[in-house]
Design an enzyme around this catalytic site. Structure first.
Site, PDB file in Angstrom:
ATOM      1  N   ASN A   7      19.447   1.921  50.153  1.00 19.78           N
ATOM      2  CA  ASN A   7      18.478   1.040  50.818  1.00 19.78           C
ATOM      3  C   ASN A   7      17.814   1.834  51.937  1.00 19.78           C
ATOM      4  O   ASN A   7      18.383   1.993  53.011  1.00 19.78           O
ATOM      5  CB  ASN A   7      19.224  -0.190  51.374  1.00 19.78           C
ATOM      6  N   TRP A   8      16.614   2.304  51.649  1.00 20.63           N
ATOM      7  CA  TRP A   8      15.935   3.155  52.637  1.00 20.63           C
ATOM      8  C   TRP A   8      15.290   2.355  53.757  1.00 20.63           C
ATOM      9  O   TRP A   8      14.710   2.914  54.676  1.00 20.63           O
ATOM     10  CB  TRP A   8      14.880   4.026  51.933  1.00 20.63           C
ATOM     11  N   LYS A   9      15.344   1.044  53.643  1.00 22.95           N
ATOM     12  CA  LYS A   9      14.764   0.153  54.661  1.00 22.95           C
ATOM     13  C   LYS A   9      13.332   0.587  54.971  1.00 22.95           C
ATOM     14  O   LYS A   9      12.601   0.983  54.058  1.00 22.95           O
ATOM     15  CB  LYS A   9      15.663   0.122  55.907  1.00 22.95           C
ATOM     16  N   HIS A  94      18.912  -9.884  52.577  1.00 27.16           N
ATOM     17  CA  HIS A  94      19.528  -8.915  53.496  1.00 27.16           C
ATOM     18  C   HIS A  94      19.581  -9.536  54.898  1.00 27.16           C
ATOM     19  O   HIS A  94      18.656 -10.242  55.305  1.00 27.16           O
ATOM     20  CB  HIS A  94      18.716  -7.620  53.507  1.00 27.16           C
ATOM     21  N   GLU A  96      19.076  -8.382  57.729  1.00 35.00           N
ATOM     22  CA  GLU A  96      17.963  -8.056  58.631  1.00 35.00           C
ATOM     23  C   GLU A  96      16.811  -9.032  58.404  1.00 35.00           C
ATOM     24  O   GLU A  96      16.126  -9.433  59.341  1.00 35.00           O
ATOM     25  CB  GLU A  96      17.530  -6.595  58.410  1.00 35.00           C
ATOM     26  N   GLU A 166      28.150  -7.700  52.894  1.00 38.63           N
ATOM     27  CA  GLU A 166      27.745  -6.861  54.021  1.00 38.63           C
ATOM     28  C   GLU A 166      28.027  -7.582  55.334  1.00 38.63           C
ATOM     29  O   GLU A 166      27.192  -8.377  55.798  1.00 38.63           O
ATOM     30  CB  GLU A 166      26.251  -6.564  53.940  1.00 38.63           C
ATOM     31  N   GLY A 172      24.869  -0.646  60.134  1.00 34.43           N
ATOM     32  CA  GLY A 172      24.229   0.256  61.091  1.00 34.43           C
ATOM     33  C   GLY A 172      25.029   0.486  62.360  1.00 34.43           C
ATOM     34  O   GLY A 172      24.528   1.070  63.310  1.00 34.43           O
ATOM     35  N   SER A 212      27.799   0.598  57.097  1.00 36.18           N
ATOM     36  CA  SER A 212      28.286   1.881  57.624  1.00 36.18           C
ATOM     37  C   SER A 212      29.090   2.688  56.609  1.00 36.18           C
ATOM     38  O   SER A 212      30.077   3.342  56.972  1.00 36.18           O
ATOM     39  CB  SER A 212      29.096   1.663  58.909  1.00 36.18           C
ATOM     40  N   GLY A 233      22.767   2.164  53.691  1.00 37.23           N
ATOM     41  CA  GLY A 233      21.527   2.163  54.463  1.00 37.23           C
ATOM     42  C   GLY A 233      21.307   3.521  55.111  1.00 37.23           C
ATOM     43  O   GLY A 233      20.772   4.447  54.502  1.00 37.23           O
ATOM     44  N   GLY A 234      21.771   3.658  56.349  1.00 34.54           N
ATOM     45  CA  GLY A 234      21.542   4.869  57.140  1.00 34.54           C
ATOM     46  C   GLY A 234      21.841   6.166  56.405  1.00 34.54           C
ATOM     47  O   GLY A 234      21.041   7.111  56.436  1.00 34.54           O
TER      48      GLY A 234
HETATM   49  P1  PGA Z   1      24.102   0.866  56.849  1.00 31.51           P
HETATM   50  O1  PGA Z   1      23.206  -0.306  56.210  1.00 31.51           O
HETATM   51  O2  PGA Z   1      24.670   1.651  55.694  1.00 31.51           O
HETATM   52  O3  PGA Z   1      23.132   1.663  57.678  1.00 31.51           O
HETATM   53  O4  PGA Z   1      25.155   0.202  57.651  1.00 31.51           O
HETATM   54  C1  PGA Z   1      23.633  -1.026  55.106  1.00 31.51           C
HETATM   55  C2  PGA Z   1      22.614  -2.070  54.791  1.00 31.51           C
HETATM   56  O5  PGA Z   1      22.025  -2.640  55.709  1.00 31.51           O
HETATM   57  O6  PGA Z   1      22.325  -2.369  53.636  1.00 31.51           O
END
Ligand code: PGA
Length: 259
Positions: A7-9, A94, A96, A166, A172, A212, A233-234
């Site tokens: 997930n490159w956001k 998600h 976010e 999640e 994050g 994470s 994500g990150g």
């Molecule tokens: P993260 O994000 O790996 O940066 O914690 C995961 C996500 O939000 O899907």
């Protein structure tokens, strides 16, 4: 099978997305067994990333979509467009989007229904906040989110549903959930899915962990049968870290082959 969702956001532009997609594919090169890969760039980069992924085993995923096929919905992306762009998976709900953009369970439900209708594989994200975690409300929250998001869903035998657990406090933050905590919640999610869809085959569901995930903790999650994959994500936009996660998944798969 183990699946890694990248997930490159909103962290890359179009040119960066193309370069990152090339680097991501290189992480699969020369492996005897590879995990499934779903690359989710920002919507504006889908079409360019599709070209890079063409003829590879990686799938293209979107980070969101609207619940109607077309209409007066300024700024939204329809499932029709996603289909046209060769997208196979779509991240829905998600945290976010729920927290920053007011996405409700009802909206997520409409999106899940529409995604399945359009033959897109939903990656439904659910998870509790830090306060809810501390108050041991995880199962109640996860159940409420899951039941709300799946209301009215009738799974056909060709449908696949992915659920990403999640915990919001783990996203994050650098503080991943513990393996036992994840397993307990994954088993709970799976039992709810079996209850909701008694006629479906167990292989129609995948339960993934996100929050994470990094090269140091990926193996511990992925080696567990109850973890069908990870949503990253990150670490998915840092190619060396992502490579370590793909490596961990490959090691798990190789070990299983050798059993
Ligand atoms: P993260 O994000 O790996 O940066 O914690 C995961 C996500 O939000 O899907």
């Amino acid at each position: 099978m183990k699946t890694i969702i990248a997930n490159w956001k909103m962290n890359v532009g179009v040119r960066e997305a193309v370069a990152l997609a090339r680097g991501t594919l290189l992480t699969l090169r020369g492996r005897k067994v590879s995990p499934g890969l779903v690359v989710c760039p920002p919507a504006v980069a889908l079409s360019e990333v599709r070209k890079v992924l063409a003829r590879s085993s990686a799938n293209l995923g979107a980070q969101n979509m609207f619940w109607e096929q077309s209409g007066s919905y300024t700024g939204e992306t329809s499932p029709r467009v996603l289909n046209e762009l060769g997208v196979s998976h779509v991240i829905l709900g998600h945290s976010e989007r729920r927290q920053l953009l007011g996405e409700t369970d009802e909206m997520v439900n409409k999106k899940v229904l529409q995604a399945l209708e359009q033959k897109l594989i939903p990656i439904l994200c659910i998870g509790e906040t830090s306060v809810q975690h501390k108050e041991e409300m995880t199962q109640g929250i996860v159940r409420d989110q899951l039941l709300a998001a799946l209301q009215g869903v009738r799974l056909r035998s060709s449908d696949v549903l992915m659920v990403a657990y999640e915990p919001i406090w783990a996203i994050g933050s650098g503080e991943a959930a513990t393996v036992p905590g994840v397993l307990e919640t994954h088993q709970f999610i799976r039992s709810l899915l079996y209850e909701l869809f008694p006629q479906a085959s167990k292989t129609q569901f995948s339960v993934l962990y996100g929050g994470s995930v990094n090269p140091d903790n990926a193996y511990a999650f992925l080696r567990e049968d109850d973890v069908d994959g990870v949503l990253v994500g990150g670490a998915s936009v840092k190619i060396n870290q992502f490579k370590g996660i793909v490596q961990a998944a490959a090691e798990v798969l190789e070990a299983k082959l050798a059993e």
